[in-house]
Design an enzyme around this catalytic site. Structure first.
Site, PDB file in Angstrom:
ATOM      1  CD  GLU A 149       5.175 -10.246   0.452  1.00  0.00           C
ATOM      2  OE1 GLU A 149       4.047 -10.646   0.786  1.00  0.00           O
ATOM      3  OE2 GLU A 149       5.513  -9.042   0.442  1.00  0.00           O
TER       4      GLU A 149
ATOM      5  N   GLY B 219       9.376  -7.705  -0.796  1.00  0.00           N
ATOM      6  CA  GLY B 219       8.514  -8.018  -1.927  1.00  0.00           C
ATOM      7  C   GLY B 219       9.184  -8.942  -2.927  1.00  0.00           C
TER       8      GLY B 219
ATOM      9  CD  GLU C 265       8.881  -7.131   4.229  1.00  0.00           C
ATOM     10  OE1 GLU C 265       8.037  -7.755   3.572  1.00  0.00           O
ATOM     11  OE2 GLU C 265      10.094  -7.327   4.120  1.00  0.00           O
TER      12      GLU C 265
ATOM     13  CB  ALA D 222       8.473  -2.101  -2.064  1.00  0.00           C
TER      14      ALA D 222
END
Length: 174
Positions: free
Chosen positions: A105, A102, A125, A63
């Site tokens: 993901e 992310g 994270e 992110a």
């Protein structure tokens, strides 16, 4: 689509390329571009397969932390991941460089993950006290099993592409 995400279609393949140098961070404009490109590829009857790729040396490395203090701007990464996972057309993630947070993901939502040698994958994270928030905590154990998933989720340490292939996180290293 935004200028940070491009789509090119040829021979039944829609290639969606994220181009947000230097780390291809998943900022709001990138997420908006991805949503538009996925929608366009999904609606195009000539497209049979969607390939997600990244320009430059790395897949999205997570992110954009500059957005953390701002009001959330959609679509959320979870919505993008859901669109990938629910696509009627197979989505292939072409991974390279660092596939983190992310970015991992996003890759987990794809039907197939191809990684270049030297690619590293992880969820760092967690070292900041943050949990993956776009479905990674559910998709990861389904893909690699509980033991391997817990190792990745609790340590925050990345794994190399070859190890990722061994545990089932990556389908092919080439």
């Amino acid at each position: 689509m935004t200028g940070l995400v491009r789509i090119a279609t040829a021979e039944g393949i829609a290639r969606i390329t994220i181009d947000n140098p230097p780390l291809n961070l998943l900022s709001a404009p990138v997420r908006q571009g991805l949503a538009a490109a996925l929608d366009a590829a999904g609606r195009n009857p000539a497209v049979r397969v969607i390939v997600l790729a990244a320009a430059g040396p790395t897949w999205p490395a997570g992110a954009d932390i500059h957005e953390f203090r701002k009001p959330a701007e959609g679509p959320a990464l979870g919505e993008i991941c859901a669109a990938i996972a629910q696509s009627r057309k197979p989505v292939i993630a072409a991974l390279r460089g660092t596939v983190l947070g992310g970015g991992l993901e996003l890759a987990l939502a794809a039907a197939l993950r191809l990684a270049e040698p030297g690619t590293e994958l992880g969820l760092p994270e967690v070292t900041l006290g943050l949990l993956p928030g776009a479905g990674g905590t559910q998709r990861l154990p389904r893909l690699v099993g509980a033991k391997a998933a817990l190792g990745l989720l609790l340590s925050g340490l990345p794994v190399a592409a070859r190890r990722a292939a061994e545990i089932g996180l990556v389908d092919v290293v080439a």
